[in-house]
Design a protein around this motif. Sequence first.
Motif, short mmCIF file in Angstrom:
data_model
loop_
_atom_site.label_atom_id
_atom_site.label_comp_id
_atom_site.label_asym_id
_atom_site.label_seq_id
_atom_site.Cartn_x
_atom_site.Cartn_y
_atom_site.Cartn_z
N SER A 318 0.86 -1.20 0.00
CA SER A 318 0.00 0.00 0.00
C SER A 318 0.89 1.24 0.00
O SER A 318 2.09 1.16 0.30
CB SER A 318 -0.89 0.01 1.24
OG SER A 318 -0.10 0.27 2.37
N PHE A 319 0.27 2.38 -0.29
CA PHE A 319 1.04 3.64 -0.27
C PHE A 319 1.65 3.86 1.12
O PHE A 319 2.81 4.28 1.24
CB PHE A 319 0.13 4.81 -0.66
CG PHE A 319 0.84 6.13 -0.59
CD1 PHE A 319 1.97 6.36 -1.34
CD2 PHE A 319 0.36 7.13 0.25
CE1 PHE A 319 2.66 7.57 -1.26
CE2 PHE A 319 1.03 8.35 0.33
CZ PHE A 319 2.18 8.57 -0.43
N GLU A 320 0.88 3.53 2.16
CA GLU A 320 1.38 3.65 3.53
C GLU A 320 2.68 2.85 3.70
O GLU A 320 3.64 3.32 4.29
CB GLU A 320 0.36 3.10 4.53
CG GLU A 320 -0.54 4.10 5.22
CD GLU A 320 0.13 5.41 5.61
OE1 GLU A 320 1.01 5.37 6.49
OE2 GLU A 320 -0.24 6.45 5.03
N ASP A 321 2.68 1.63 3.13
CA ASP A 321 3.85 0.74 3.26
C ASP A 321 5.10 1.37 2.65
O ASP A 321 6.21 1.13 3.13
CB ASP A 321 3.64 -0.59 2.52
CG ASP A 321 2.55 -1.46 3.15
OD1 ASP A 321 2.32 -1.32 4.36
OD2 ASP A 321 1.95 -2.28 2.41
N VAL A 322 4.92 2.10 1.56
CA VAL A 322 6.10 2.54 0.79
C VAL A 322 6.40 4.04 0.91
O VAL A 322 7.41 4.50 0.39
CB VAL A 322 5.94 2.20 -0.72
CG1 VAL A 322 5.83 0.70 -0.93
CG2 VAL A 322 4.73 2.91 -1.32
N LYS A 323 5.50 4.74 1.58
CA LYS A 323 5.61 6.19 1.68
C LYS A 323 7.03 6.68 2.02
O LYS A 323 7.59 7.53 1.32
CB LYS A 323 4.66 6.64 2.79
CG LYS A 323 4.09 7.99 2.62
CD LYS A 323 2.90 8.10 3.51
CE LYS A 323 3.09 9.22 4.49
NZ LYS A 323 2.04 9.25 5.48
N ASP A 324 7.61 6.10 3.06
CA ASP A 324 8.93 6.57 3.50
C ASP A 324 10.00 6.25 2.45
O ASP A 324 10.92 7.05 2.24
CB ASP A 324 9.31 5.92 4.82
CG ASP A 324 8.39 6.40 5.94
OD1 ASP A 324 7.70 7.43 5.72
OD2 ASP A 324 8.33 5.73 6.98
N ARG A 325 9.84 5.11 1.83
CA ARG A 325 10.85 4.75 0.81
C ARG A 325 10.72 5.64 -0.41
O ARG A 325 11.72 6.01 -1.02
CB ARG A 325 10.72 3.28 0.45
CG ARG A 325 11.32 2.41 1.56
CD ARG A 325 10.72 1.04 1.58
NE ARG A 325 11.20 0.24 0.48
CZ ARG A 325 10.80 -1.01 0.28
NH1 ARG A 325 9.92 -1.57 1.09
NH2 ARG A 325 11.26 -1.70 -0.73
N LEU A 326 9.51 5.98 -0.78
CA LEU A 326 9.32 6.90 -1.91
C LEU A 326 9.89 8.27 -1.57
O LEU A 326 10.52 8.92 -2.40
CB LEU A 326 7.83 7.02 -2.26
CG LEU A 326 7.16 5.77 -2.85
CD1 LEU A 326 5.69 6.05 -3.12
CD2 LEU A 326 7.86 5.31 -4.13
N ALA A 327 9.66 8.67 -0.33
CA ALA A 327 10.12 10.01 0.09
C ALA A 327 11.63 10.16 -0.03
O ALA A 327 12.15 11.27 -0.15
CB ALA A 327 9.65 10.29 1.51
N ALA A 328 12.33 9.02 0.01
CA ALA A 328 13.80 9.08 -0.10
C ALA A 328 14.24 9.27 -1.56
O ALA A 328 15.41 9.54 -1.82
CB ALA A 328 14.40 7.80 0.47
N LEU A 329 13.32 9.15 -2.51
CA LEU A 329 13.68 9.31 -3.94
C LEU A 329 13.44 10.76 -4.36
O LEU A 329 12.59 11.44 -3.77
CB LEU A 329 12.79 8.39 -4.79
CG LEU A 329 12.85 6.89 -4.49
CD1 LEU A 329 11.76 6.14 -5.26
CD2 LEU A 329 14.23 6.34 -4.86
N PRO A 330 14.16 11.23 -5.39
CA PRO A 330 13.92 12.61 -5.85
C PRO A 330 12.43 12.80 -6.21
O PRO A 330 11.86 11.96 -6.91
CB PRO A 330 14.81 12.73 -7.09
CG PRO A 330 15.85 11.66 -6.93
CD PRO A 330 15.22 10.56 -6.15
N LEU A 331 11.85 13.86 -5.72
CA LEU A 331 10.43 14.21 -5.90
C LEU A 331 9.48 13.26 -5.18
O LEU A 331 8.25 13.39 -5.28
CB LEU A 331 10.04 14.27 -7.40
CG LEU A 331 10.71 15.36 -8.24
CD1 LEU A 331 10.43 15.11 -9.73
CD2 LEU A 331 10.19 16.74 -7.83
#
Length: 446
Positions: A318-331
């Motif tokens: 889910s988005f919740e699961d990956v939110k922090d990992r996405l936040a570490a990527l540009p944009l």
Amino acid sequence: MSCKVRFAPSPTGRLHVGNVRTALINWLFAKGQGGQFVLRIDDTDLERSTKEYEDGIKQDLTWLGLEWDDTFKQSERFAEYDKATAKLKADGLLYACYETAEELDRKRKIALSRGRPPVYDRAGLNLTDDEKAKLEAEGRKPHWRFKLSGKPCEWVDLVRGPQAIDTASISDPVLIRADGSYLYTLPSVVDDIDAEITHVVRGEDHVTNSGAQIEIFRALGGKTPQMAHTPLLIGADGQGLSKRLGSLSVQQLAADGVEAIAIASLLAKIGTSDPVELKDSLQTLASEFSFEKIGRAPARFDEKELMALNAEITRGLSFEDVKDRLAALPLGDKANDAFWALVSENLQKVDDAAIWLPIFFGDIDKADLEADDAAFIAGAAAYLPEGEISEDTWSVWTGALKSETGRKGKGLFMPLRLALTGQAHGPQMNQVLALLGREKVLKRLG
Ligand code: GLU
């Protein structure tokens, strides 16, 4: 009696898929039985072992979820090995040998040239005290060999079935080098006895070792654990993995965005009678584990299969699961639920979302189109339905473009996809359009 197993890596490198599989099988067996999993650090080779690798191995196991109930290092137990050495010497089972490596090599070559197996001739065993004193006076230091029985050593292997190693066909193993350092063979047995290990589970490259080690267990008066030797891993091409193990380290796979449970799901099932499929947890894998399911053929490790499992996991996050990992990527801080719902379908791993972040939340380079496609794109904006873009806009828009230009199929969709996303593949265009929003769409058409 509950079982107790150990995983015994040498801290001379990080874990790779080959030794992870051994760790995993030990862990799954122990946990499936309510038993204990011990991490033993085989660091008797003080020159090659490092604290960094030891810490790295612990980090890798923790990341995989293979927690240990107890851990110890062989380098802390030399006093115990010395005691065992004294007992074997007193019992006449450990004898001094003085050959240099070159002399041993010559003996091996002579045996082979005479059509005999290159087994050590036990010259050391027949030396008198005077002869030994003379050799030592010459400056030679002894290395020490264990005296095998010369009889078949038999056990029922949990994977391979009945085994017999004819100890007459192998050389008496060197347990202590001339510099006084221990080879792996004796410390491993002493540790297994002291830690009350019930099952030794390791790769089949140790089968011959087991013949000698079982005799050492008996010589030391310890209880011999049950043995299980698993076939080795090979690559999808049927070749050994040794040359590629660097890129197949846990550290590298984790850095590449492979999920721990994808690795475990694959390694637990390849080479077994169970199908390879994604499992939700190590506990599930443990409840399904049995030595009987492990076949005798090498287990095939295919990275494509690993990535297919990883894509399946990625889709399920889910988005919740990956939110922090996405936040570490540009944009990545701009990512939202709708973005993840759209792109996750086509990703092999979470980090691959990096391609899509600038497409939806930043800028992309202008697509490099053929002249007629470029002209088609330049005219397309005029037909974009008025108002806010919804998921229905795409079909209305492309319907209008089709009747206006006569384009259809790929000729209609591909230039639009390329102009709007810069990619030839990706999520459904009606959803892409809606998520891009009017402003970005017009800008990319213009
Ligand atoms: N340190 C040994 C190895 O990595 C352990 C073998 C064993 O499990 O006994 O090969």
